[in-house]
Design a protein around this motif. Structure first.
Motif, PDB file in Angstrom:
ATOM      1  N   TYR A  28       5.639   9.390  -3.039  1.00  0.00           N
ATOM      2  CA  TYR A  28       4.808   8.232  -2.716  1.00  0.00           C
ATOM      3  C   TYR A  28       5.691   7.274  -1.936  1.00  0.00           C
ATOM      4  O   TYR A  28       6.840   7.046  -2.310  1.00  0.00           O
ATOM      5  CB  TYR A  28       4.292   7.547  -3.984  1.00  0.00           C
ATOM      6  CG  TYR A  28       3.296   8.389  -4.720  1.00  0.00           C
ATOM      7  CD1 TYR A  28       1.939   8.256  -4.465  1.00  0.00           C
ATOM      8  CD2 TYR A  28       3.695   9.331  -5.659  1.00  0.00           C
ATOM      9  CE1 TYR A  28       1.007   9.045  -5.124  1.00  0.00           C
ATOM     10  CE2 TYR A  28       2.780  10.123  -6.322  1.00  0.00           C
ATOM     11  CZ  TYR A  28       1.441   9.965  -6.052  1.00  0.00           C
ATOM     12  OH  TYR A  28       0.530  10.747  -6.703  1.00  0.00           O
ATOM     13  N   TYR A  29       5.166   6.731  -0.852  1.00  0.00           N
ATOM     14  CA  TYR A  29       5.964   5.805  -0.059  1.00  0.00           C
ATOM     15  C   TYR A  29       5.103   4.642   0.411  1.00  0.00           C
ATOM     16  O   TYR A  29       3.902   4.778   0.615  1.00  0.00           O
ATOM     17  CB  TYR A  29       6.636   6.519   1.117  1.00  0.00           C
ATOM     18  CG  TYR A  29       5.686   7.122   2.119  1.00  0.00           C
ATOM     19  CD1 TYR A  29       5.314   6.419   3.255  1.00  0.00           C
ATOM     20  CD2 TYR A  29       5.142   8.396   1.915  1.00  0.00           C
ATOM     21  CE1 TYR A  29       4.430   6.971   4.177  1.00  0.00           C
ATOM     22  CE2 TYR A  29       4.264   8.953   2.833  1.00  0.00           C
ATOM     23  CZ  TYR A  29       3.916   8.232   3.954  1.00  0.00           C
ATOM     24  OH  TYR A  29       3.032   8.774   4.859  1.00  0.00           O
ATOM     25  N   ALA A  30       5.756   3.510   0.560  1.00  0.00           N
ATOM     26  CA  ALA A  30       5.055   2.298   0.969  1.00  0.00           C
ATOM     27  C   ALA A  30       4.705   2.388   2.444  1.00  0.00           C
ATOM     28  O   ALA A  30       5.513   2.821   3.265  1.00  0.00           O
ATOM     29  CB  ALA A  30       5.931   1.079   0.709  1.00  0.00           C
ATOM     30  N   THR A  31       3.494   1.983   2.773  1.00  0.00           N
ATOM     31  CA  THR A  31       3.056   1.992   4.174  1.00  0.00           C
ATOM     32  C   THR A  31       2.975   0.586   4.750  1.00  0.00           C
ATOM     33  O   THR A  31       2.889   0.420   5.954  1.00  0.00           O
ATOM     34  CB  THR A  31       1.671   2.653   4.300  1.00  0.00           C
ATOM     35  OG1 THR A  31       0.736   1.939   3.498  1.00  0.00           O
ATOM     36  CG2 THR A  31       1.734   4.110   3.883  1.00  0.00           C
ATOM     37  N   ASP A  67       0.673   9.222  -0.404  1.00  0.00           N
ATOM     38  CA  ASP A  67       1.412  10.341  -0.967  1.00  0.00           C
ATOM     39  C   ASP A  67       1.550  11.421   0.093  1.00  0.00           C
ATOM     40  O   ASP A  67       0.763  11.490   1.042  1.00  0.00           O
ATOM     41  CB  ASP A  67       0.748  10.881  -2.227  1.00  0.00           C
ATOM     42  CG  ASP A  67      -0.646  11.421  -1.981  1.00  0.00           C
ATOM     43  OD1 ASP A  67      -1.290  11.045  -0.988  1.00  0.00           O
ATOM     44  OD2 ASP A  67      -1.089  12.241  -2.791  1.00  0.00           O
ATOM     45  N   GLU A 114       0.848  -1.185   0.000  1.00  0.00           N
ATOM     46  CA  GLU A 114       0.000   0.000   0.000  1.00  0.00           C
ATOM     47  C   GLU A 114       0.891   1.245   0.000  1.00  0.00           C
ATOM     48  O   GLU A 114       1.980   1.240   0.564  1.00  0.00           O
ATOM     49  CB  GLU A 114      -0.884  -0.008   1.237  1.00  0.00           C
ATOM     50  CG  GLU A 114      -1.832  -1.187   1.275  1.00  0.00           C
ATOM     51  CD  GLU A 114      -2.566  -1.304   2.597  1.00  0.00           C
ATOM     52  OE1 GLU A 114      -2.517  -0.356   3.405  1.00  0.00           O
ATOM     53  OE2 GLU A 114      -3.170  -2.357   2.813  1.00  0.00           O
ATOM     54  N   TYR A 115       0.405   2.310  -0.648  1.00  0.00           N
ATOM     55  CA  TYR A 115       1.176   3.543  -0.757  1.00  0.00           C
ATOM     56  C   TYR A 115       0.368   4.732  -0.258  1.00  0.00           C
ATOM     57  O   TYR A 115      -0.854   4.737  -0.328  1.00  0.00           O
ATOM     58  CB  TYR A 115       1.578   3.800  -2.215  1.00  0.00           C
ATOM     59  CG  TYR A 115       2.554   2.801  -2.756  1.00  0.00           C
ATOM     60  CD1 TYR A 115       3.915   3.003  -2.602  1.00  0.00           C
ATOM     61  CD2 TYR A 115       2.126   1.657  -3.409  1.00  0.00           C
ATOM     62  CE1 TYR A 115       4.825   2.082  -3.090  1.00  0.00           C
ATOM     63  CE2 TYR A 115       3.020   0.731  -3.897  1.00  0.00           C
ATOM     64  CZ  TYR A 115       4.368   0.950  -3.740  1.00  0.00           C
ATOM     65  OH  TYR A 115       5.263   0.037  -4.220  1.00  0.00           O
TER      66      TYR A 115
END
Length: 81
Positions: A23-26, A5, A2-3
């Motif tokens: 955008y980064y992975a959660t 922003d 999941e990402y």
């Protein structure tokens, strides 16, 4: 994976400031690796934007894997031809 922003501040070497949308992975799955073609995009982008060579070497050291779709690498990397 999941990402999310987020807009983050960026300060350049000359002191100029701006913002960047990232955008980064959660929800990071440690068994997933990027495809070789994706890592190539990231390395080329880092070079084009003048990132330090040490940072580029760090990107290059990331383990990547073959894409199971045999056509996708050629499609993805065709933008460099």
């Amino acid at each position: 994976v999941e990402y999310r922003d987020e807009v983050v501040p960026v300060v350049f070497e000359d002191g100029e400031q701006n913002e960047a949308l990232i955008y980064y992975a959660t929800n990071i799955e440690p068994t997933l690796y990027p495809y070789h073609w994706y890592k190539e995009h990231v390395v080329r982008g880092a070079r084009e934007n003048g990132f330090p060579e040490g940072y580029i070497r760090t990107i290059q050291s990331v383990v990547s894997i073959d894409d199971p779709d045999p056509l996708r690498p050629d499609i993805e990397l065709s933008i460099y031809r």
